[in-house]
Design an enzyme around this catalytic site. Structure first.
Site, short mmCIF file in Angstrom:
data_model
loop_
_atom_site.label_atom_id
_atom_site.label_comp_id
_atom_site.label_asym_id
_atom_site.label_seq_id
_atom_site.Cartn_x
_atom_site.Cartn_y
_atom_site.Cartn_z
N ASP A 163 0.87 -1.17 0.00
CA ASP A 163 0.00 0.00 0.00
C ASP A 163 0.91 1.23 0.00
OD1 ASP A 163 -2.03 1.80 0.21
OD2 ASP A 163 -2.95 0.92 1.99
N VAL A 164 1.01 1.87 -1.15
CA VAL A 164 1.95 2.96 -1.37
C VAL A 164 1.30 4.28 -0.94
CG1 VAL A 164 3.39 4.16 -3.06
CG2 VAL A 164 2.95 1.69 -3.30
N GLY A 165 1.86 4.90 0.10
CA GLY A 165 1.22 6.09 0.66
C GLY A 165 -0.09 5.72 1.34
N GLY A 166 -0.05 4.62 2.09
CA GLY A 166 -1.26 4.03 2.66
C GLY A 166 -1.80 4.68 3.91
N GLY A 167 -1.27 5.82 4.31
CA GLY A 167 -1.80 6.54 5.47
C GLY A 167 -1.66 5.73 6.75
N SER A 215 9.12 7.70 1.41
CA SER A 215 8.35 8.43 0.41
C SER A 215 8.10 7.54 -0.80
CB SER A 215 9.11 9.68 -0.02
OG SER A 215 8.55 10.23 -1.20
N PHE A 216 6.97 7.78 -1.49
CA PHE A 216 6.73 7.02 -2.72
C PHE A 216 7.54 7.55 -3.89
CE2 PHE A 216 2.49 9.25 -1.88
CZ PHE A 216 2.89 10.47 -2.41
N SER A 230 -3.99 4.38 -3.47
CA SER A 230 -5.35 4.79 -3.15
C SER A 230 -5.39 6.28 -2.84
CB SER A 230 -5.88 3.99 -1.94
OG SER A 230 -7.18 4.41 -1.59
N HIS A 234 -4.16 11.66 -7.93
CA HIS A 234 -4.89 12.92 -8.19
C HIS A 234 -4.33 14.09 -7.38
CE1 HIS A 234 -8.16 12.20 -4.83
NE2 HIS A 234 -6.94 12.11 -4.36
#
Length: 322
Positions: A163-167, A215-216, A230, A234
């Site tokens: 989960d990249v940048g999965g919070g 970081s991604f 996810s 955007h």
């Protein structure tokens, strides 16, 4: 439609804590002004407008919060407070960037740096309270839709998901809980990654999860079956979106998939939210053909598009030649 008085009045009311303070008893404007160290005359003007809106009601002893106004209380559970606080909330602070919309339209660039002197992510990184409120905002945005996101796609096809940048891990925890045979790896910045570890522990997922602080834009954990983005792309212009996809492809080779969950232009995206992405980040809600073009640069081919909720779709990409 063009008036700013009402939206700013609501933001100031929430920032001052008026809905909570006046929920249980009626208080005179001058007494309340003394408590808050604000102008009594100006506060009374604000309270009168809030009364016109039905947020407050005037009584013989002052003002009190109405049943409708209680929706603006901190414990209302609807996320409004987190969005309207314009001093300590990332969402409320970011919304004020709209006063620089003309700059974004003229340049195609984010307005946030023009107002605050740095981009959104640098700003919240320097202010822990903003970062915490942003993580809460993202969790609240997904909370009601997570069950449908989990049920609307066959996640069990993958034994490992990054989960990249999965919070804080809300979505990944739900996916893994529903599919006991899967393992997950979440990547996010240090402070948020620490919260994700707590999320996984709370769901008894320590044995099936790994968390990497990073970081991604940096190299990602390699060799997973799927790389999930996810509500990520955007938030970025094409240049940065390309960098993110390049890292996913680099890690996914030769057989991994890239999964993009977002509001897709033409499939549920609202024009107002499109402008928000532009003003805050310089991004936008891309359409299917724009995703195809973006992904093709990295040898990715769009395989399927799955509608998950009224807002979000899942785009599954595979590497060309798979």
């Amino acid at each position: 439609m063009a008036g700013l008085a009402t939206p700013m009045a609501l933001r100031v009311a929430v920032t001052l804590g008026l809905p909570d303070r006046l929920l249980s008893d009626s208080v005179a404007a001058d007494q309340l002004a003394a408590e808050l160290n604000v102008s009594p005359i100006a506060l009374d003007l604000l309270l009168r407008h809030l009364t016109t809106l039905g947020v407050m009601q005037q009584t013989s002893t002052g003002y009190r919060t109405t049943e409708f106004g209680a929706n603006l209380c901190a414990d209302a559970g609807n996320g409004l407070t987190n969005m309207l606080l314009h001093m300590d909330s990332a969402g409320g602070r970011a919304e004020l960037s709209f006063v620089e919309l003309a700059h974004s339209i003229a340049t195609g660039q984010a307005a946030y740096p023009r107002r605050y002197g740095k981009d959104f992510y640098d700003d919240i990184a320097e202010h822990p309270r903003l970062r915490e409120s942003f993580d809460r905002q993202m969790t609240l945005r997904l909370r009601m839709q997570v069950p449908r996101i989990v049920a609307g796609f066959d996640w069990s096809r993958f034994s490992t998901v990054v989960d990249v940048g999965g919070g804080v891990g809300t979505l990944l925890a739900a996916i893994l809980t529903a599919h006991p045979g899967m393992h997950g790896h979440l990547v996010d910045l240090e402070a948020t990654a620490a919260d994700a570890r707590h999320t996984f522990s709370a769901h008894n997922l320590d044995e099936r999860t790994e968390v990497t602080a990073g970081s991604f834009f940096d190299p990602l954990p390699a060799g997973a079956d799927a790389y999930l983005l996810s509500d990520i792309l955007h938030n970025w212009d094409d240049e940065h979106a390309h960098r993110i996809l390049a890292r996913c492809v680099e890690a996914a080779r030769p057989t991994g998939r890239v999964l993009v969950i977002e509001t897709v232009g033409g499939l549920g995206a609202k024009s107002e939210f499109d402008l928000s992405m532009l003003v805050l980040y310089g991004g936008r809600e891309r359409r299917i053909d724009e995703f195809r073009t973006l992904a093709a640069t990295h040898g990715l081919v769009l395989d399927t598009v799955t509608t998950l909720t009224h807002e979000r779709s899942l785009l599954e990409f595979q590497l060309a030649g798979q």
